[in-house]
Write a protein that holds these residues in place. Structure first.
Motif, short mmCIF file in Angstrom:
data_model
loop_
_atom_site.label_atom_id
_atom_site.label_comp_id
_atom_site.label_asym_id
_atom_site.label_seq_id
_atom_site.Cartn_x
_atom_site.Cartn_y
_atom_site.Cartn_z
N ASN A 89 0.44 -1.43 0.06
CA ASN A 89 -0.15 0.07 0.52
C ASN A 89 1.23 1.17 0.12
O ASN A 89 2.23 1.46 1.13
CB ASN A 89 -0.52 -0.04 1.11
CG ASN A 89 -1.77 -1.02 1.28
OD1 ASN A 89 -2.62 -1.24 0.52
ND2 ASN A 89 -1.45 -1.88 2.61
N SER B 141 0.10 5.56 -0.97
CA SER B 141 -0.38 6.84 -1.24
C SER B 141 0.77 8.06 -1.51
O SER B 141 1.75 8.50 -0.47
CB SER B 141 -1.62 6.90 -1.35
OG SER B 141 -2.41 6.06 -0.86
N ASP B 142 1.22 8.65 -2.67
CA ASP B 142 1.33 9.90 -3.30
C ASP B 142 0.70 11.40 -2.26
O ASP B 142 -0.31 12.06 -3.32
CB ASP B 142 1.68 9.90 -4.17
CG ASP B 142 3.09 10.31 -4.90
OD1 ASP B 142 3.62 11.45 -3.67
OD2 ASP B 142 3.36 10.83 -5.34
N PHE B 143 0.74 11.57 -1.53
CA PHE B 143 -0.15 12.86 -0.45
C PHE B 143 0.31 14.01 -1.60
O PHE B 143 1.55 14.20 -0.44
CB PHE B 143 -0.60 12.83 0.57
CG PHE B 143 -1.76 11.88 1.35
CD1 PHE B 143 -2.18 12.25 0.93
CD2 PHE B 143 -1.28 10.75 1.22
CE1 PHE B 143 -4.03 11.61 1.68
CE2 PHE B 143 -2.03 9.62 1.42
CZ PHE B 143 -4.07 10.37 1.99
N LEU C 181 -4.14 13.35 -3.97
CA LEU C 181 -3.14 12.66 -4.62
C LEU C 181 -2.50 12.69 -5.55
O LEU C 181 -3.52 12.93 -6.55
CB LEU C 181 -3.62 10.72 -3.66
CG LEU C 181 -3.54 10.29 -2.27
CD1 LEU C 181 -4.59 11.40 -1.56
CD2 LEU C 181 -4.07 9.18 -2.39
N TYR C 182 -1.54 12.36 -6.01
CA TYR C 182 -1.27 12.36 -7.75
C TYR C 182 -1.79 10.89 -7.82
O TYR C 182 -2.02 9.33 -7.54
CB TYR C 182 0.66 11.78 -7.45
CG TYR C 182 0.89 11.67 -8.79
CD1 TYR C 182 1.71 11.73 -9.59
CD2 TYR C 182 2.05 9.74 -8.70
CE1 TYR C 182 1.61 12.24 -10.53
CE2 TYR C 182 2.86 9.76 -10.07
CZ TYR C 182 2.55 11.21 -10.94
OH TYR C 182 3.07 10.40 -12.26
N ASN D 132 -4.46 9.83 -8.58
CA ASN D 132 -6.21 9.36 -7.80
C ASN D 132 -7.06 9.95 -6.81
O ASN D 132 -7.51 9.70 -6.13
CB ASN D 132 -5.31 8.18 -6.66
CG ASN D 132 -4.54 6.96 -7.09
OD1 ASN D 132 -5.19 5.91 -7.80
ND2 ASN D 132 -3.20 7.05 -7.25
N LEU E 151 -9.18 12.48 -1.48
CA LEU E 151 -9.42 10.81 0.22
C LEU E 151 -9.62 11.33 1.07
O LEU E 151 -9.55 12.47 1.41
CB LEU E 151 -8.07 10.06 0.21
CG LEU E 151 -7.89 8.99 -0.61
CD1 LEU E 151 -7.25 7.50 -0.59
CD2 LEU E 151 -9.29 7.91 -1.22
N GLU F 134 -13.68 8.34 -1.16
CA GLU F 134 -12.90 8.68 -2.89
C GLU F 134 -13.46 9.58 -3.03
O GLU F 134 -15.34 9.08 -3.87
CB GLU F 134 -12.82 7.31 -3.37
CG GLU F 134 -11.41 6.92 -3.28
CD GLU F 134 -11.74 5.66 -4.17
OE1 GLU F 134 -12.72 5.43 -5.42
OE2 GLU F 134 -10.68 4.77 -4.45
N GLU G 284 -5.34 14.95 -9.94
CA GLU G 284 -4.36 15.15 -8.59
C GLU G 284 -3.61 16.40 -8.02
O GLU G 284 -2.08 16.90 -8.08
CB GLU G 284 -3.05 14.43 -9.40
CG GLU G 284 -3.33 15.52 -10.94
CD GLU G 284 -1.96 14.33 -12.02
OE1 GLU G 284 -1.36 13.15 -11.93
OE2 GLU G 284 -1.90 15.10 -12.68
N GLY H 261 1.90 7.54 1.67
CA GLY H 261 0.73 7.32 2.24
C GLY H 261 1.00 8.05 3.52
O GLY H 261 1.52 9.22 3.66
#
Length: 682
Positions: free
Chosen positions: A26, A28-30, A46-47, A49, A52, A65, A70, A326
């Motif tokens: 897992n 996530s690129d915040f 997120l990149y 995504n 969130l 979601e 992005e 993340g």
């Protein structure tokens, strides 16, 4: 093969679908990160995504979601934690439960944002009022007083729009003190500004030597003059600085432990002995007044690139949103030794037209909630005391009203804060001349948002007939109101009036199909209990331009002027005119130049009459162009009292002397026009 979506395995060189090999991995690129204050809320862009959101009711690690692309975005209202803000999907009220519907609201403007660390201004909320926030947009500082629905300009720093406002810090102990950092368009020298009067005037602050192109600020909530600053682009030995006199002098507190590190986030832990976190492109570091910088990476991956650090005082935690790995959390290295009490409320003042609304208080203390208690006192309010964390209080009478809060932590340590709010009775005008060029909403106006969703807002996209730069807007293109109503309400009085006419400019392009919106104008004389419909147009009937499936912005020729006879509502001391949007996810409705006045039988639409200077000093001379000499003039106060009258000569009219500062009306009557111009005495 690896992609930005994960790792895939093929045994036939991808002639058939590969196997996804990311189970259990897992990350996530915040690029943005916001956190709640009294409720556990986490949001971020997120990149690749979207956005969130986490709320404590959803279950540990379960995120909602929200959509979007992005954007480096995501902000949380500190008094209403499920009210969240995003630059690409606007405002979202997070549902109480995971499967409940998500509600939308208008977010009038978004701040400077960047994918790169320390290059976003974010939203900085007033420490005592969660409807007030500041953002940087280009080289300007903007302020909202309605929770993000609309913004007004506070200050323009310099002339170049490319010198971005990057950091904003407001003193919790004295909100009149603010600091703003600007990033230059080129070069290595940034700018730091300071105000002592809430943004009315600004002075430059001398920065310590080093690469100040980017700067991170952290202020002591107990002392407006104690500030820490980090240079993300600073060379070894010139990365972190400290001032105890508001920037008059700085102490370099960098150590060799930070050599080779790029600081992305800086956090001072309130109530500690100088506890300071620095999140870098590789790790997290910590220092206080008795220990120097050292790595504080316990529980983190060996390598972790910080984007933003957020303390969560409620649970005594620090959260880190990272690039690629993340969100992580850890107990604060040093827990605060004492609480710091702060009162927050939804409004610092209200102007009452019909009924007084309650004030909705919230605790904004730096306080661990485990074992904590709250004791409120409202000497002139109902209730007069409360042990709730967030009581609502009613003040029946006009004037200033005191709130006192005492917080106690689990160790018995206490702190106290006090805050005054104000209740004023609205002095209703008899004339309305509104072009939305000043603060939105105008004084005394209010909104009724029946579904707590989108609402009317100010826009600088277009003004009526191209003669002004702003108007009122309902963004039906962005918000699906599903046929619900949203009102922009105008209070005024019609005492001693007979013939009353309202004129306004409107612009609309129908989207097409079932996506059609309606504008209705209604009038109430019983404080909104009942309304009479006076104007109703929708779809092609309302339209002033061809149908469009694009976001509609009217040109100068795509406006129409409407006139409504309001004479049947004469001689009432409390009248409300409501501009009501019936939205069906169609296209934008613009309204501008709302003019309500009496004896308008000869009125023509005012396009060329100008009155200047405005604002003007008491006793000054007004120059009036666009109307013939000999016109009758009356100078009227906000309550309708005639202060002086005369005849226009040589396009000039001298005002009375000894006028108090405020808003007045100039009534102009000629053979072809009768109109009112709003005059501001400074």
């Amino acid at each position: 093969i690896t992609t930005d979506g994960g790792v895939y395995h093929s045994t036939d060189f991808f002639n058939s679908d590969p196997t996804f090999m990311m189970d259990g991995v897992n990350g996530s690129d915040f690029w943005g990160f916001g956190s709640g204050w009294n409720e556990d809320v986490l949001v971020g862009g997120l990149y690749h995504n979207g956005n969130l959101a986490y709320y404590e009711n959803y279950g540990n690690g379960t995120f909602l979601e929200l959509g979007g692309g992005e954007a480096p975005t995501g902000y949380v209202n500190p008094g209403n934690n499920r009210k969240t803000y995003f630059s690409d999907i606007s405002g979202k009220y997070l549902p109480l439960n995971l499967n409940d519907p998500i509600l939308n609201f208008s977010n009038g403007m978004s701040p400077n944002e960047s994918y790169w660390a320390a290059e976003s201004s974010e939203m900085e909320f007033h420490p005592n009022c969660y409807s007030i926030a500041f953002i940087g947009k280009d080289h300007k500082l903007w302020k909202t007083t309605d929770g993000g629905g609309s913004y007004s300009l506070v200050n323009t720093f310099g002339t170049s729009a490319n010198v971005f406002v990057n950091q904003i810090e407001i003193s919790s102990s004295n909100p009149d003190v603010m600091y703003v950092h600007q990033r230059p368009s080129s070069g290595s020298l940034g700018y730091l500004w300071k105000t002592l009067n809430g943004g009315f005037s600004w002075d430059p602050v001398t920065l310590p030597a080093g690469n100040s192109r980017r700067a991170l600020l952290a202020i002591n909530p107990e002392n407006e003059n104690e500030l820490w600053m980090a240079y993300p682009s600073g060379a070894n030995g010139n990365k972190v600085f400290h001032t105890i006199n508001g920037g008059s002098s700085w102490t370099n507190i960098t150590s060799t432990a930070l050599n080779g590190e790029t600081i992305h986030s800086l956090v001072y832990v309130a109530g500690t002995n100088g506890g300071l976190y620095a999140g870098t492109d590789k790790a997290v570091y910590y220092q206080n007044n008795t220990t120097s910088w050292s790595i504080d990476n316990s529980g983190l991956p060996t390598f972790s690139s910080t984007n933003i650090l957020r303390p969560f005082y409620r649970d005594g935690k620090l959260r880190m949103a990272s690039y690629g790995k993340g969100i992580w959390e850890t107990p604060l290295h040093d827990q605060p030794t004492q609480p710091i009490c702060r009162i927050m409320v939804d409004k610092l003042a209200q102007t009452v037209f019909c009924e007084t609304d309650s004030f909705y208080y919230e605790d904004h203390s730096f306080l661990n909630h485990q074992g904590a208690t709250w004791q409120w006192s409202f000497p002139t309010g109902s209730p007069s005391t409360s042990t709730d964390r967030n009581p609502s209080v009613y003040f029946a009478n006009p004037g200033s009203h005191l709130a006192v809060l005492t917080v106690t932590d689990q160790n018995g340590n206490t702190d106290q804060d006090s805050l005054y709010v104000t209740v004023n009775n609205l002095s209703t005008p008899q004339f309305i001349d509104e072009n939305f060029e000043a603060e939105f909403l105008p004084t005394g106006w209010f909104q009724t948002n029946y579904d707590n969703n989108a609402q009317w807002e100010s826009t600088s996209d277009a003004g009526g007939y191209g003669n002004s730069s702003q108007s009122a807007l309902f963004k039906n293109y962005d918000y699906d109101s599903q046929g619900t109503d949203d009102d922009m309400n105008i209070p005024f009085n019609t005492l001693n009036m007979s013939s009353i006419t309202m004129m306004f400019d409107v612009a609309y392009a129908e989207y097409g199909g079932q996506y059609s919106d309606t504008l209705e104008v209604l009038v109430s004389t019983d404080c909104g209990a009942t309304f009479a419909s006076m104007f109703l147009k929708g779809g092609g009937t309302l339209g002033t331009a061809p149908n469009s499936s694009d976001y509609f912005i009217p040109t100068a020729t795509q406006w129409r002027t409407e006139a409504i006879d309001l004479s049947s509502f004469a001689n009432n001391n409390k009248v409300i005119v409501a501009f009501r949007n019936h939205g069906h996810w169609g296209n934008n409705i613009y309204v501008d130049n709302i003019n309500i006045t009496s004896d308008l039988g000869l009125v023509q639409q005012e396009k060329s009459v100008s009155v200047y200077p405005n604002p003007i000093v008491s006793g000054g001379i007004l120059n009036i162009q666009g109307i013939e000499n000999g016109a009758k003039l009356q100078f009227i106060d906000f309550n309708g009292k005639v202060l002086s009258q005369g005849i226009l000569e040589n396009e000039n009219y001298k005002l009375p002397t000894n006028l108090a500062s405020g808003i007045y009306w100039l009534n102009i009557q000629s053979d072809t026009q009768i109109l009112n111009k709003k005059i501001v005495i400074k």
